[in-house]
Design an enzyme around this catalytic site. Structure first.
Site, PDB file in Angstrom:
ATOM      1  N   ASP A  50       0.828  -1.208   0.000  1.00  0.00           N
ATOM      2  CA  ASP A  50       0.000   0.000   0.000  1.00  0.00           C
ATOM      3  C   ASP A  50       0.862   1.259   0.000  1.00  0.00           C
ATOM      4  O   ASP A  50       0.700   2.155  -0.845  1.00  0.00           O
ATOM      5  CB  ASP A  50      -0.866   0.009   1.262  1.00  0.00           C
ATOM      6  CG  ASP A  50      -2.354   0.056   0.963  1.00  0.00           C
ATOM      7  OD1 ASP A  50      -2.718   0.474  -0.144  1.00  0.00           O
ATOM      8  OD2 ASP A  50      -3.137  -0.309   1.835  1.00  0.00           O
ATOM      9  N   GLU A  73      -4.916   7.617  -0.012  1.00  0.00           N
ATOM     10  CA  GLU A  73      -5.467   6.919   1.152  1.00  0.00           C
ATOM     11  C   GLU A  73      -4.493   6.858   2.315  1.00  0.00           C
ATOM     12  O   GLU A  73      -4.893   6.883   3.476  1.00  0.00           O
ATOM     13  CB  GLU A  73      -5.874   5.498   0.753  1.00  0.00           C
ATOM     14  CG  GLU A  73      -6.527   4.729   1.877  1.00  0.00           C
ATOM     15  CD  GLU A  73      -7.026   3.361   1.453  1.00  0.00           C
ATOM     16  OE1 GLU A  73      -7.931   2.836   2.126  1.00  0.00           O
ATOM     17  OE2 GLU A  73      -6.500   2.825   0.466  1.00  0.00           O
ATOM     18  N   ASP A 124      -6.096   5.356  -4.835  1.00  0.00           N
ATOM     19  CA  ASP A 124      -6.165   4.219  -3.923  1.00  0.00           C
ATOM     20  C   ASP A 124      -5.025   3.299  -4.314  1.00  0.00           C
ATOM     21  O   ASP A 124      -5.088   2.640  -5.359  1.00  0.00           O
ATOM     22  CB  ASP A 124      -7.510   3.496  -4.029  1.00  0.00           C
ATOM     23  CG  ASP A 124      -7.714   2.519  -2.872  1.00  0.00           C
ATOM     24  OD1 ASP A 124      -6.702   2.078  -2.285  1.00  0.00           O
ATOM     25  OD2 ASP A 124      -8.870   2.191  -2.552  1.00  0.00           O
ATOM     26  N   ILE A 126      -3.837   0.474  -3.102  1.00  0.00           N
ATOM     27  CA  ILE A 126      -4.327  -0.906  -3.222  1.00  0.00           C
ATOM     28  C   ILE A 126      -5.772  -0.926  -2.746  1.00  0.00           C
ATOM     29  O   ILE A 126      -6.049  -0.696  -1.572  1.00  0.00           O
ATOM     30  CB  ILE A 126      -3.508  -1.920  -2.396  1.00  0.00           C
ATOM     31  CG1 ILE A 126      -2.119  -2.117  -2.985  1.00  0.00           C
ATOM     32  CG2 ILE A 126      -4.233  -3.275  -2.371  1.00  0.00           C
ATOM     33  CD1 ILE A 126      -1.324  -3.211  -2.308  1.00  0.00           C
ATOM     34  N   ASP A 127      -6.658  -1.188  -3.663  1.00  0.00           N
ATOM     35  CA  ASP A 127      -8.071  -1.369  -3.328  1.00  0.00           C
ATOM     36  C   ASP A 127      -8.344  -2.863  -3.348  1.00  0.00           C
ATOM     37  O   ASP A 127      -8.114  -3.526  -4.357  1.00  0.00           O
ATOM     38  CB  ASP A 127      -8.941  -0.654  -4.362  1.00  0.00           C
ATOM     39  CG  ASP A 127     -10.407  -0.676  -3.976  1.00  0.00           C
ATOM     40  OD1 ASP A 127     -10.706  -0.380  -2.807  1.00  0.00           O
ATOM     41  OD2 ASP A 127     -11.237  -0.983  -4.842  1.00  0.00           O
ATOM     42  N   THR A 129      -7.676  -5.137  -0.145  1.00  0.00           N
ATOM     43  CA  THR A 129      -6.530  -5.679   0.595  1.00  0.00           C
ATOM     44  C   THR A 129      -6.656  -7.180   0.845  1.00  0.00           C
ATOM     45  O   THR A 129      -5.662  -7.906   0.785  1.00  0.00           O
ATOM     46  CB  THR A 129      -6.346  -4.942   1.934  1.00  0.00           C
ATOM     47  OG1 THR A 129      -7.554  -5.028   2.697  1.00  0.00           O
ATOM     48  CG2 THR A 129      -6.016  -3.478   1.695  1.00  0.00           C
ATOM     49  N   ASP A 261     -12.047   5.412  -3.761  1.00  0.00           N
ATOM     50  CA  ASP A 261     -12.639   4.089  -3.958  1.00  0.00           C
ATOM     51  C   ASP A 261     -13.522   4.018  -5.194  1.00  0.00           C
ATOM     52  O   ASP A 261     -13.945   2.921  -5.576  1.00  0.00           O
ATOM     53  CB  ASP A 261     -13.482   3.692  -2.741  1.00  0.00           C
ATOM     54  CG  ASP A 261     -12.646   3.249  -1.561  1.00  0.00           C
ATOM     55  OD1 ASP A 261     -11.559   2.687  -1.785  1.00  0.00           O
ATOM     56  OD2 ASP A 261     -13.070   3.474  -0.409  1.00  0.00           O
TER      57      ASP A 261
END
Length: 321
Positions: A50, A73, A124, A126-127, A129, A261
């Site tokens: 992330d 984020e 984002d 890493i959307d 996780t 998101d």
């Protein structure tokens, strides 16, 4: 109409940034996700990915567009203090010195609600996780917002069909870029009857009210099994015609969706010919800061029967009090 197009500098930067972030994420998966980390439910690998992903994307944007803020984020404050070992892992995978990585991550701290800007990126890193940790679907999602509208986006889906990037430009359509370097335009499905549609929903039931989704499907006469997939890859599924409807129904009162998101995925669907609104049918308002505070939930469809889906949601779903 946006002045941008698929050959603009902004798109080239966005494609480079998301592509390199996806490479970083794949490397972290290979290096740090093991049977042991999964058994212990150790989330440190996705934490490294992330932060490293955000560092890479923000640093690439900063080189070409140093005046552009980023609404991201992650916050590098979480890596300072007694987190030196974690910060070193992040910097190593990002290919930077530790302080450079932390500085790049902190470029994502912009809040347009308190520091208005006519143009900024939202990320984002890493959307999805849990999908990342399972070795399944996750996304790197980058959008460019100008005057409150999403005008350009790149959605990276590293584990979808060998690795895909979707790019979209306001007024310019949506394209898919494959791992072999080829690219082509895509469009939503041609399904006209909602009873023949296929739902796309989260693998994780906590992300949306799947019980209500089942009731809505029944109202619409849908019998096909849902297409369950993690992250903003659901938007990719609708944009490519793999599914016809994506619902994100609120699971608790007062929850506000984050702009990172939805910005990238929303534009990919709408520029592929689909429609995206909240559950009341209102357009998503990206002009109010880091959240979609004027909206509740998400409905994305191929556009052919969007109003009927909104009506079915209204009939079957009550926002949690």
């Amino acid at each position: 109409m946006s002045r941008l197009n698929h050959d603009s500098t902004e798109m080239k930067v966005a494609l480079e940034a998301v592509s390199k972030a996806a490479e970083v994420c794949r490397a972290v998966q290979a290096d740090l996700v093991t049977a042991g980390t999964l058994e212990k439910k150790d989330k440190s690998p996705v934490t490294v990915a992330d932060f490293a992903s955000q560092a890479v994307v923000c640093s690439i944007i900063a080189k070409i567009f140093p005046g552009d803020p980023v609404v991201g984020e992650e916050d590098a404050a979480d890596l300072r203090g007694d987190q030196a070992e974690l910060a070193e892992k992040v910097a190593e995978h990002a290919g930077m010195a530790v302080e450079d990585a932390l500085t790049a991550i902190d470029r994502g701290n912009h809040d347009p609600a308190t520091k208005p800007a006519s143009r900024y990126w939202t990320l984002d890193p890493i959307d999805g996780t849990k999908g990342f940790l399972r070795g399944q679907q996750y996304a790197v999602a980058l959008g460019l917002i100008e005057d409150g509208k999403v005008v350009l986006s790149v959605l990276g889906c590293p584990n979808l069909d060998g690795g895909l990037l979707l790019s979209a430009v306001l007024g310019g359509g949506t394209r898919v870029h494959a791992a072999d370097g080829s690219s082509h335009p895509v469009s939503v499905s041609t399904t006209q009857d909602p009873a023949e549609a296929r739902f796309c929903e989260s693998v994780e039931s906590g992300h949306s009210d799947q019980g209500a989704s089942a009731e809505i499907a029944k109202t619409l006469g849908i019998t096909a099994e849902p297409y369950r997939i993690d992250s903003q890859c659901k938007y990719a599924a609708v944009a490519r015609g793999d599914a016809d409807i994506y619902l994100r129904l609120p699971t608790r009162a007062g929850y506000q969706e984050k702009i990172w998101d939805h910005a990238a995925g929303m534009l990919c669907v709408t520029e592929a010919g689909g429609t995206v609104t909240d559950i009341t049918g209102k357009p998503l308002d990206f002009s109010l800061g880091r959240t979609l505070s004027a909206n509740s939930g998400i409905i994305a469809t191929n556009g052919a029967f969007h109003d009927r889906v909104v009506e079915a949601v209204q009939a079957a779903f009550t926002v949690p009090a």
